[in-house]
Design a protein around this motif. Structure first.
Motif, PDB file in Angstrom:
ATOM      1  N   THR A 142       0.871  -1.180   0.000  1.00 45.79           N
ATOM      2  CA  THR A 142       0.000   0.000   0.000  1.00 45.79           C
ATOM      3  C   THR A 142       0.905   1.226   0.000  1.00 45.79           C
ATOM      4  O   THR A 142       1.837   1.309   0.808  1.00 45.79           O
ATOM      5  CB  THR A 142      -0.919   0.049   1.228  1.00 45.79           C
ATOM      6  N   ILE A 143       0.622   2.171  -0.894  1.00 45.04           N
ATOM      7  CA  ILE A 143       1.346   3.443  -0.927  1.00 45.04           C
ATOM      8  C   ILE A 143       0.447   4.492  -0.279  1.00 45.04           C
ATOM      9  O   ILE A 143      -0.683   4.728  -0.730  1.00 45.04           O
ATOM     10  CB  ILE A 143       1.686   3.878  -2.367  1.00 45.04           C
ATOM     11  N   ILE A 144       0.930   5.121   0.782  1.00 47.53           N
ATOM     12  CA  ILE A 144       0.208   6.200   1.460  1.00 47.53           C
ATOM     13  C   ILE A 144       0.731   7.526   0.935  1.00 47.53           C
ATOM     14  O   ILE A 144       1.936   7.770   0.941  1.00 47.53           O
ATOM     15  CB  ILE A 144       0.412   6.148   2.986  1.00 47.53           C
ATOM     16  N   ARG A 145      -0.198   8.382   0.479  1.00 42.86           N
ATOM     17  CA  ARG A 145       0.202   9.684  -0.073  1.00 42.86           C
ATOM     18  C   ARG A 145      -0.492  10.808   0.700  1.00 42.86           C
ATOM     19  O   ARG A 145      -1.597  11.233   0.353  1.00 42.86           O
ATOM     20  CB  ARG A 145      -0.140   9.756  -1.562  1.00 42.86           C
ATOM     21  N   PRO A 146       0.135  11.309   1.767  1.00 39.54           N
ATOM     22  CA  PRO A 146      -0.471  12.399   2.537  1.00 39.54           C
ATOM     23  C   PRO A 146      -0.334  13.742   1.822  1.00 39.54           C
ATOM     24  O   PRO A 146       0.625  13.970   1.074  1.00 39.54           O
ATOM     25  CB  PRO A 146       0.318  12.388   3.842  1.00 39.54           C
ATOM     26  N   SER A 147      -1.297  14.613   2.071  1.00 41.83           N
ATOM     27  CA  SER A 147      -1.295  15.936   1.450  1.00 41.83           C
ATOM     28  C   SER A 147      -0.286  16.869   2.103  1.00 41.83           C
ATOM     29  O   SER A 147       0.254  17.776   1.466  1.00 41.83           O
ATOM     30  CB  SER A 147      -2.692  16.560   1.565  1.00 41.83           C
ATOM     31  N   GLY A 148      -0.047  16.670   3.372  1.00 40.22           N
ATOM     32  CA  GLY A 148       0.867  17.519   4.136  1.00 40.22           C
ATOM     33  C   GLY A 148       0.598  17.316   5.613  1.00 40.22           C
ATOM     34  O   GLY A 148      -0.480  16.855   5.996  1.00 40.22           O
ATOM     35  N   PHE A 149       1.560  17.642   6.449  1.00 41.00           N
ATOM     36  CA  PHE A 149       1.432  17.410   7.887  1.00 41.00           C
ATOM     37  C   PHE A 149       1.090  18.705   8.631  1.00 41.00           C
ATOM     38  O   PHE A 149       1.526  19.792   8.250  1.00 41.00           O
ATOM     39  CB  PHE A 149       2.737  16.859   8.467  1.00 41.00           C
ATOM     40  N   PHE A 150       0.373  18.563   9.739  1.00 40.50           N
ATOM     41  CA  PHE A 150       0.140  19.715  10.622  1.00 40.50           C
ATOM     42  C   PHE A 150       1.467  20.343  11.037  1.00 40.50           C
ATOM     43  O   PHE A 150       1.572  21.562  11.171  1.00 40.50           O
ATOM     44  CB  PHE A 150      -0.609  19.264  11.880  1.00 40.50           C
ATOM     45  N   SER A 151       2.461  19.510  11.274  1.00 40.12           N
ATOM     46  CA  SER A 151       3.749  20.020  11.746  1.00 40.12           C
ATOM     47  C   SER A 151       4.370  21.003  10.760  1.00 40.12           C
ATOM     48  O   SER A 151       5.091  21.926  11.160  1.00 40.12           O
ATOM     49  CB  SER A 151       4.717  18.857  11.999  1.00 40.12           C
ATOM     50  N   ASP A 152       4.082  20.828   9.453  1.00 39.02           N
ATOM     51  CA  ASP A 152       4.618  21.748   8.444  1.00 39.02           C
ATOM     52  C   ASP A 152       4.010  23.142   8.570  1.00 39.02           C
ATOM     53  O   ASP A 152       4.623  24.134   8.149  1.00 39.02           O
ATOM     54  CB  ASP A 152       4.346  21.209   7.039  1.00 39.02           C
ATOM     55  N   MET A 153       2.802  23.223   9.131  1.00 36.43           N
ATOM     56  CA  MET A 153       2.098  24.498   9.220  1.00 36.43           C
ATOM     57  C   MET A 153       2.662  25.407  10.312  1.00 36.43           C
ATOM     58  O   MET A 153       2.296  26.571  10.427  1.00 36.43           O
ATOM     59  CB  MET A 153       0.606  24.259   9.468  1.00 36.43           C
ATOM     60  N   LYS A 154       3.553  24.864  11.125  1.00 34.61           N
ATOM     61  CA  LYS A 154       4.172  25.667  12.181  1.00 34.61           C
ATOM     62  C   LYS A 154       4.964  26.831  11.601  1.00 34.61           C
ATOM     63  O   LYS A 154       5.137  27.873  12.259  1.00 34.61           O
ATOM     64  CB  LYS A 154       5.087  24.794  13.038  1.00 34.61           C
ATOM     65  N   GLU A 155       5.440  26.685  10.358  1.00 34.99           N
ATOM     66  CA  GLU A 155       6.193  27.773   9.730  1.00 34.99           C
ATOM     67  C   GLU A 155       5.344  29.036   9.637  1.00 34.99           C
ATOM     68  O   GLU A 155       5.827  30.150   9.845  1.00 34.99           O
ATOM     69  CB  GLU A 155       6.658  27.349   8.331  1.00 34.99           C
ATOM     70  N   TYR A 156       4.066  28.860   9.321  1.00 30.89           N
ATOM     71  CA  TYR A 156       3.167  30.016   9.249  1.00 30.89           C
ATOM     72  C   TYR A 156       2.983  30.646  10.626  1.00 30.89           C
ATOM     73  O   TYR A 156       2.909  31.868  10.768  1.00 30.89           O
ATOM     74  CB  TYR A 156       1.808  29.597   8.681  1.00 30.89           C
ATOM     75  N   LEU A 157       2.890  29.804  11.643  1.00 29.30           N
ATOM     76  CA  LEU A 157       2.733  30.315  13.005  1.00 29.30           C
ATOM     77  C   LEU A 157       3.970  31.094  13.427  1.00 29.30           C
ATOM     78  O   LEU A 157       3.868  32.169  14.033  1.00 29.30           O
ATOM     79  CB  LEU A 157       2.490  29.147  13.965  1.00 29.30           C
ATOM     80  N   ASP A 158       5.143  30.588  13.098  1.00 32.15           N
ATOM     81  CA  ASP A 158       6.394  31.275  13.433  1.00 32.15           C
ATOM     82  C   ASP A 158       6.453  32.645  12.776  1.00 32.15           C
ATOM     83  O   ASP A 158       6.905  33.624  13.395  1.00 32.15           O
ATOM     84  CB  ASP A 158       7.594  30.436  12.996  1.00 32.15           C
ATOM     85  N   MET A 159       6.005  32.727  11.512  1.00 31.05           N
ATOM     86  CA  MET A 159       6.008  34.019  10.826  1.00 31.05           C
ATOM     87  C   MET A 159       5.016  34.974  11.469  1.00 31.05           C
ATOM     88  O   MET A 159       5.291  36.173  11.629  1.00 31.05           O
ATOM     89  CB  MET A 159       5.696  33.829   9.340  1.00 31.05           C
ATOM     90  N   ALA A 160       3.845  34.456  11.858  1.00 31.72           N
ATOM     91  CA  ALA A 160       2.832  35.301  12.480  1.00 31.72           C
ATOM     92  C   ALA A 160       3.338  35.869  13.809  1.00 31.72           C
ATOM     93  O   ALA A 160       3.074  37.036  14.138  1.00 31.72           O
ATOM     94  CB  ALA A 160       1.543  34.503  12.692  1.00 31.72           C
ATOM     95  N   VAL A 161       4.067  35.065  14.559  1.00 26.96           N
ATOM     96  CA  VAL A 161       4.640  35.533  15.821  1.00 26.96           C
ATOM     97  C   VAL A 161       5.554  36.727  15.587  1.00 26.96           C
ATOM     98  O   VAL A 161       5.588  37.685  16.370  1.00 26.96           O
ATOM     99  CB  VAL A 161       5.418  34.390  16.522  1.00 26.96           C
ATOM    100  N   LYS A 162       6.276  36.704  14.443  1.00 19.72           N
ATOM    101  CA  LYS A 162       7.189  37.814  14.105  1.00 19.72           C
ATOM    102  C   LYS A 162       6.452  39.000  13.500  1.00 19.72           C
ATOM    103  O   LYS A 162       7.061  40.043  13.243  1.00 19.72           O
ATOM    104  CB  LYS A 162       8.254  37.307  13.141  1.00 19.72           C
TER     105      LYS A 162
END
Length: 288
Positions: A142-162
């Motif tokens: 079985t090949i699992i193909r995720p769209s993206g991880f929640f953990s990747d979205m932290k980059e947006y949060l880091d930018m918002a903090v700045k």
């Protein structure tokens, strides 16, 4: 209950998969480079196998008495002189060769959603080279193909903090990222079913601009977005390919490429992106 070998067990998804397997009562063998990483798991695995998938001579017996293999092994940032072909392809191929030798029944592997549109990227080329080896072998898969991880979205949060966030393109491309807990459920359920490929995302679909707006809302700051034109992104990638090594441009070209296309998998899960980002803020505040 089946015996499961987890490759990439100490990575983001691998850790969640180990924990979900143990929660459901499976016998689990985890491949680790350093046995001190065992503390990442909620409860002890049944067998901690110390070795390196890139070094076949360290893997003797790893597939003995194993029914199922799950692998999320891959590198997002190159280190230790390793390459995408050396890890995402060859290391997984080393495990596949042993799986065939020991008559393992099934191999579950995680690649990337929309890989057919990203084949020019070195990281995707390596992953799909292994997919080809796996799907042309005699083992069930079985090949699992995720769209993206929640953990990747932290980059947006880091930018918002700045107080300032950058979006590549219009910001209107859509994605439904998935929480690691939810994706681990999908991976473990794949043991029981005959799906050859699963394109999976989280329960909510966002534009990238909406995710940035959510991040600013969570940190309680005014929305300030700078949009980087696609033509400028393309120039940056060309220059990086010319003047930097794949160690530098590889992760960047993948990130900038997926930001300018829709990445929507089948909607699944119960965890929301907002609660995930809030938990990061809460954890950060508790640690300061």
């Amino acid at each position: 209950m089946k015996n499961v070998l987890v490759i990439g067990a100490t990575g983001y998804l691998g850790t969640h998969v180990v924990n979900e397997l143990k929660r459901q009562g499976y016998w689990v063998r985890a491949l680790v480079r350093d046995e001190r990483k065992a503390k990442l798991f909620n409860e002890p695995v049944d067998d901690l196998f110390v070795g390196e998938a890139t070094k076949p001579d360290t893997l003797d017996g790893i597939c003995l008495d194993i029914d199922i293999i799950f692998s999320s092994l891959g590198i997002t940032r190159q280190k230790d002189g390793l390459t995408y072909l050396g890890v995402d392809y060859q290391a997984n191929k080393n495990i596949l060769d042993l799986a065939l030798k020991y008559s393992v029944k099934k191999f579950i592997y995680t690649s990337v959603l929309n890989a057919n549109k990203l084949s020019n990227l070195k990281i995707i080329h390596a992953k799909e080279k292994f997919v080809k080896s796996l799907t042309s072998s005699s083992i069930d898969f079985t090949i699992i193909r995720p769209s993206g991880f929640f953990s990747d979205m932290k980059e947006y949060l880091d930018m918002a903090v700045k107080g300032k966030a950058y979006i590549v393109g219009s910001g209107q491309n859509k994605i439904n990222p998935i929480n690691g807990y939810d994706l681990a459920e999908v991976c473990v359920e794949a043991i029981k079913h005959n799906d050859k490929e699963l394109c999976i995302g989280g329960p909510e679909i966002f534009t990238h601009e909406q995710i940035v707006q959510l991040a600013f809302e969570i940190v309680d700051k005014p929305v300030y977005i700078i949009k980087v034109p696609t033509w400028l992104k393309n120039i940056i990638l060309v220059l990086m390919r010319i003047f930097t090594s794949v160690k530098t441009y590889g992760p960047t070209e993948f990130l900038l490429s997926v930001l300018t296309m829709d990445m929507i998998g089948e909607q699944y899960g119960k965890h929301t992106l907002k609660e995930h980002l809030l938990s990061i803020v809460e954890t950060t505040s508790n640690n300061t």
